[in-house]
Design a protein around this motif. Structure first.
Motif, PDB file in Angstrom:
ATOM      1  N   UNK A  38      -5.787  -3.857  -3.858  1.00  0.00           N
ATOM      2  CA  UNK A  38      -6.546  -2.686  -4.317  1.00  0.00           C
ATOM      3  C   UNK A  38      -5.965  -2.115  -5.606  1.00  0.00           C
ATOM      4  N   UNK A  39      -4.628  -1.977  -5.739  1.00  0.00           N
ATOM      5  CA  UNK A  39      -4.099  -1.498  -7.015  1.00  0.00           C
ATOM      6  C   UNK A  39      -4.442  -2.410  -8.190  1.00  0.00           C
ATOM      7  N   UNK A  40      -4.433  -3.735  -7.975  1.00  0.00           N
ATOM      8  CA  UNK A  40      -4.797  -4.651  -9.055  1.00  0.00           C
ATOM      9  C   UNK A  40      -6.279  -4.527  -9.389  1.00  0.00           C
ATOM     10  N   UNK A  41      -7.131  -4.433  -8.366  1.00  0.00           N
ATOM     11  CA  UNK A  41      -8.570  -4.249  -8.610  1.00  0.00           C
ATOM     12  C   UNK A  41      -8.807  -2.988  -9.438  1.00  0.00           C
ATOM     13  N   UNK A  42      -8.130  -1.904  -9.065  1.00  0.00           N
ATOM     14  CA  UNK A  42      -8.306  -0.635  -9.773  1.00  0.00           C
ATOM     15  C   UNK A  42      -7.869  -0.757 -11.227  1.00  0.00           C
ATOM     16  N   UNK A  43      -6.726  -1.405 -11.468  1.00  0.00           N
ATOM     17  CA  UNK A  43      -6.270  -1.587 -12.841  1.00  0.00           C
ATOM     18  C   UNK A  43      -7.223  -2.469 -13.630  1.00  0.00           C
ATOM     19  N   UNK A  44      -7.662  -3.584 -13.037  1.00  0.00           N
ATOM     20  CA  UNK A  44      -8.500  -4.547 -13.758  1.00  0.00           C
ATOM     21  C   UNK A  44      -9.887  -4.000 -14.060  1.00  0.00           C
ATOM     22  N   UNK A  45     -10.348  -3.012 -13.292  1.00  0.00           N
ATOM     23  CA  UNK A  45     -11.687  -2.455 -13.517  1.00  0.00           C
ATOM     24  C   UNK A  45     -11.665  -1.149 -14.306  1.00  0.00           C
ATOM     25  N   UNK A  46     -10.529  -0.420 -14.261  1.00  0.00           N
ATOM     26  CA  UNK A  46     -10.502   0.901 -14.897  1.00  0.00           C
ATOM     27  C   UNK A  46      -9.312   1.120 -15.817  1.00  0.00           C
ATOM     28  N   UNK A  47      -8.287   0.256 -15.726  1.00  0.00           N
ATOM     29  CA  UNK A  47      -7.081   0.445 -16.519  1.00  0.00           C
ATOM     30  C   UNK A  47      -6.074   1.383 -15.883  1.00  0.00           C
ATOM     31  N   UNK A  48      -6.368   1.901 -14.711  1.00  0.00           N
ATOM     32  CA  UNK A  48      -5.489   2.848 -14.030  1.00  0.00           C
ATOM     33  C   UNK A  48      -4.494   2.103 -13.145  1.00  0.00           C
ATOM     34  N   UNK A  49      -3.200   2.223 -13.465  1.00  0.00           N
ATOM     35  CA  UNK A  49      -2.164   1.499 -12.709  1.00  0.00           C
ATOM     36  C   UNK A  49      -1.477   2.365 -11.659  1.00  0.00           C
ATOM     37  N   UNK A  50      -1.924   3.607 -11.479  1.00  0.00           N
ATOM     38  CA  UNK A  50      -1.231   4.554 -10.606  1.00  0.00           C
ATOM     39  C   UNK A  50      -1.041   4.021  -9.195  1.00  0.00           C
ATOM     40  N   UNK A  51      -2.014   3.273  -8.688  1.00  0.00           N
ATOM     41  CA  UNK A  51      -1.951   2.778  -7.316  1.00  0.00           C
ATOM     42  C   UNK A  51      -0.750   1.904  -7.018  1.00  0.00           C
ATOM     43  N   UNK A  52      -0.191   1.271  -8.038  1.00  0.00           N
ATOM     44  CA  UNK A  52       0.981   0.414  -7.812  1.00  0.00           C
ATOM     45  C   UNK A  52       2.191   1.222  -7.348  1.00  0.00           C
ATOM     46  N   UNK A  53       2.264   2.488  -7.736  1.00  0.00           N
ATOM     47  CA  UNK A  53       3.418   3.312  -7.371  1.00  0.00           C
ATOM     48  C   UNK A  53       3.537   3.485  -5.864  1.00  0.00           C
ATOM     49  N   UNK A  54       2.411   3.447  -5.154  1.00  0.00           N
ATOM     50  CA  UNK A  54       2.412   3.652  -3.705  1.00  0.00           C
ATOM     51  C   UNK A  54       2.334   2.343  -2.924  1.00  0.00           C
ATOM     52  N   UNK A  55       2.365   1.229  -3.598  1.00  0.00           N
ATOM     53  CA  UNK A  55       2.221  -0.067  -2.949  1.00  0.00           C
ATOM     54  C   UNK A  55       3.553  -0.491  -2.315  1.00  0.00           C
ATOM     55  N   UNK A  56       3.496  -1.004  -1.108  1.00  0.00           N
ATOM     56  CA  UNK A  56       4.706  -1.437  -0.421  1.00  0.00           C
ATOM     57  C   UNK A  56       5.404  -2.542  -1.219  1.00  0.00           C
ATOM     58  N   UNK A  57       6.706  -2.409  -1.376  1.00  0.00           N
ATOM     59  CA  UNK A  57       7.476  -3.395  -2.126  1.00  0.00           C
ATOM     60  C   UNK A  57       7.701  -3.026  -3.575  1.00  0.00           C
ATOM     61  N   UNK A  58       7.008  -1.966  -4.054  1.00  0.00           N
ATOM     62  CA  UNK A  58       7.186  -1.509  -5.425  1.00  0.00           C
ATOM     63  C   UNK A  58       8.306  -0.470  -5.467  1.00  0.00           C
ATOM     64  N   UNK A  59       9.303  -0.689  -6.319  1.00  0.00           N
ATOM     65  CA  UNK A  59      10.422   0.239  -6.438  1.00  0.00           C
ATOM     66  C   UNK A  59      10.195   1.282  -7.528  1.00  0.00           C
TER      67      UNK A  59
END
Length: 242
Positions: free
Chosen positions: A84-105
């Protein structure tokens, strides 16, 4: 000296000795209580500079997303469905979702849109146990769901003053059909919709086939020939400063 005086003198002397010992003991205890626990020495950091260059003619890139993550995960998997974070970035340019993704430091964002022909550098301070897996992502904003970047690179073996360079092709997130239609592209070519939760494409990440544009016969396209791109679309260099 009488016996009574001698006994009194001995009692006074014994009392003074005891009082002196008690006072010294109390001072020693107070000194221990007042001593602060020394702070552990700071963990030494390793300094890096990540530079991203936009190689396209007319594809602005969304703000660079620099991600530090666990070594056992990847930002994307070619042939696999986009997160979902990649989909959001690829469609809108918004990378914020990666901050809450499991495994992201950690997620570090660039200053803003990276225009064609321009470059941006981001500096990082990392501890030795934070250099095992770094990814870089950005969206080609004059597309439906194209993105580019660097997927899970280790900096463990990069020496001080050394630089490693990479090139990135454009990838298709496979989450939105490449219609190029009015209202579907968030970049300046259209200023249309960004993220849409509905997936109406193949739902797997793959190399992007490129845009067609109205100039090449796609009559409903809001894009022109200037928005086409060849690979690679980015160069990414990582320099260890210290």
């Amino acid at each position: 000296m009488s016996i009574i005086k001698q006994m009194t003198h001995k009692r006074l002397t014994a009392s003074l000795v005891f009082a002196t010992l008690f006072t010294l003991s109390a001072c020693s205890d107070n000194d221990n209580d007042s001593m602060e626990t020394p702070e552990p020495p700071p963990v030494p950091t390793q300094d890096y500079r990540v530079t991203v260059t936009n190689l396209t003619a007319n594809q602005p890139m969304s703000p660079i997303a620099l991600i530090r993550h666990q070594a056992d995960m990847t930002a994307w998997q070619t042939g696999g469905a986009a997160s979902l974070p990649l989909e959001t970035l690829a469609e809108s340019g918004d990378s914020t979702g990666f901050a809450d993704m499991e495994g992201i430091d950690a997620l570090v964002k660039g200053q803003g849109i990276l225009l064609p022909g321009m470059k941006e550098s981001i500096e990082l301070k990392l501890s030795p146990d934070e250099v095992a897996s770094i990814s870089v992502l950005t969206m080609l904003v004059n597309t439906n769901d194209a993105f580019a970047g660097l997927n899970s690179v280790s900096l463990v073996d990069l020496a001080v003053n050394a630089t490693v360079k990479f090139s990135s092709i454009a990838y298709d997130a496979g989450t939105e059909a490449n219609s190029e239609a009015k209202g579907t592209i968030p970049g300046p070519a259209d200023s249309g919709e960004g993220f849409n939760a509905m997936r109406d494409d193949v739902d797997r990440v793959h190399a992007h086939p490129g845009v067609i544009s109205a100039d090449d016969g796609l009559t409903d396209s809001v894009l022109s020939a200037s928005h086409r791109f060849d690979n690679p679309v980015l160069t990414i260099s990582i320099e260890r400063l210290r």
